[in-house]
Design a protein around this motif. Structure first.
Motif, PDB file in Angstrom:
ATOM      1  N   VAL A   1       0.843  -1.181   0.000  1.00  0.00           N
ATOM      2  CA  VAL A   1       0.000   0.000   0.000  1.00  0.00           C
ATOM      3  C   VAL A   1       0.886   1.242   0.000  1.00  0.00           C
ATOM      4  O   VAL A   1       1.955   1.247   0.611  1.00  0.00           O
ATOM      5  CB  VAL A   1      -0.956  -0.003   1.209  1.00  0.00           C
ATOM      6  CG1 VAL A   1      -0.200   0.104   2.519  1.00  0.00           C
ATOM      7  CG2 VAL A   1      -1.973   1.125   1.074  1.00  0.00           C
ATOM      8  N   PHE A  28      -7.821  -1.570   1.868  1.00  0.00           N
ATOM      9  CA  PHE A  28      -7.544  -0.630   2.952  1.00  0.00           C
ATOM     10  C   PHE A  28      -7.959  -1.181   4.305  1.00  0.00           C
ATOM     11  O   PHE A  28      -7.276  -0.962   5.302  1.00  0.00           O
ATOM     12  CB  PHE A  28      -8.242   0.696   2.664  1.00  0.00           C
ATOM     13  CG  PHE A  28      -7.948   1.769   3.669  1.00  0.00           C
ATOM     14  CD1 PHE A  28      -8.962   2.295   4.460  1.00  0.00           C
ATOM     15  CD2 PHE A  28      -6.660   2.268   3.817  1.00  0.00           C
ATOM     16  CE1 PHE A  28      -8.698   3.298   5.381  1.00  0.00           C
ATOM     17  CE2 PHE A  28      -6.384   3.269   4.742  1.00  0.00           C
ATOM     18  CZ  PHE A  28      -7.407   3.785   5.522  1.00  0.00           C
ATOM     19  N   ASN A  76     -10.866   4.904   1.411  1.00  0.00           N
ATOM     20  CA  ASN A  76      -9.466   4.544   1.680  1.00  0.00           C
ATOM     21  C   ASN A  76      -8.682   5.705   2.273  1.00  0.00           C
ATOM     22  O   ASN A  76      -7.565   6.021   1.837  1.00  0.00           O
ATOM     23  CB  ASN A  76      -8.760   4.057   0.401  1.00  0.00           C
ATOM     24  CG  ASN A  76      -9.242   2.716  -0.068  1.00  0.00           C
ATOM     25  OD1 ASN A  76     -10.160   2.132   0.500  1.00  0.00           O
ATOM     26  ND2 ASN A  76      -8.644   2.205  -1.130  1.00  0.00           N
TER      27      ASN A  76
END
Length: 126
Positions: A1, A28, A76
């Motif tokens: 991420v 997320f 997110n």
């Protein structure tokens, strides 16, 4: 991420700022999220954490009652609302993601986090 923090700036003591951190990817809610800060000449320290579910939060003592961490698992993003800011809140603020946390757990130690954003500077003038 990948994490991208924003929202820092210059504010007078007693004022407010809202930091945001946008995460890439579609997973997320796999990550417990946290905010840390590093003041000039000091080590980075924990500020706040929020569980994957969003249902549990934790704060360092000096910001309790003034800062609020929240997350939006659809957009997110994780945010840090900072009120009643003090000069000692001046620091570079970092968002971070912990990939190994349980659904309802928070993480308060720096070594628990696997991914870090680039930091955003908050300056509080007295």
């Amino acid at each position: 991420v990948q994490l991208q923090a924003s929202g820092g700036g210059l504010v007078q003591a007693g004022g407010s700022l809202r930091l945001s951190c946008a995460a890439s990817g579609r997973t997320f809610d796999w990550y417990c999220m946290g905010w840390f800060r590093q003041a000039p000449g000091k080590e980075r320290e924990f500020v706040a954490s929020i569980s994957r579910s969003g249902g549990r939060t934790d704060y360092t003592g000096s910001v309790k009652g003034r800062f609020t961490i929240s997350r939006d698992n659809v957009r997110n993003t994780v945010s840090l609302q900072m009120n009643s800011l003090k000069a000692e809140d001046t620091a570079v603020y970092y968002c971070a993601a912990d990939r190994d946390a349980l659904w309802a757990a928070v993480s308060t130690t720096e070594t628990s986090y696997d991914y870090w954003g680039q930091g955003t500077l908050v300056t509080v003038s007295s």
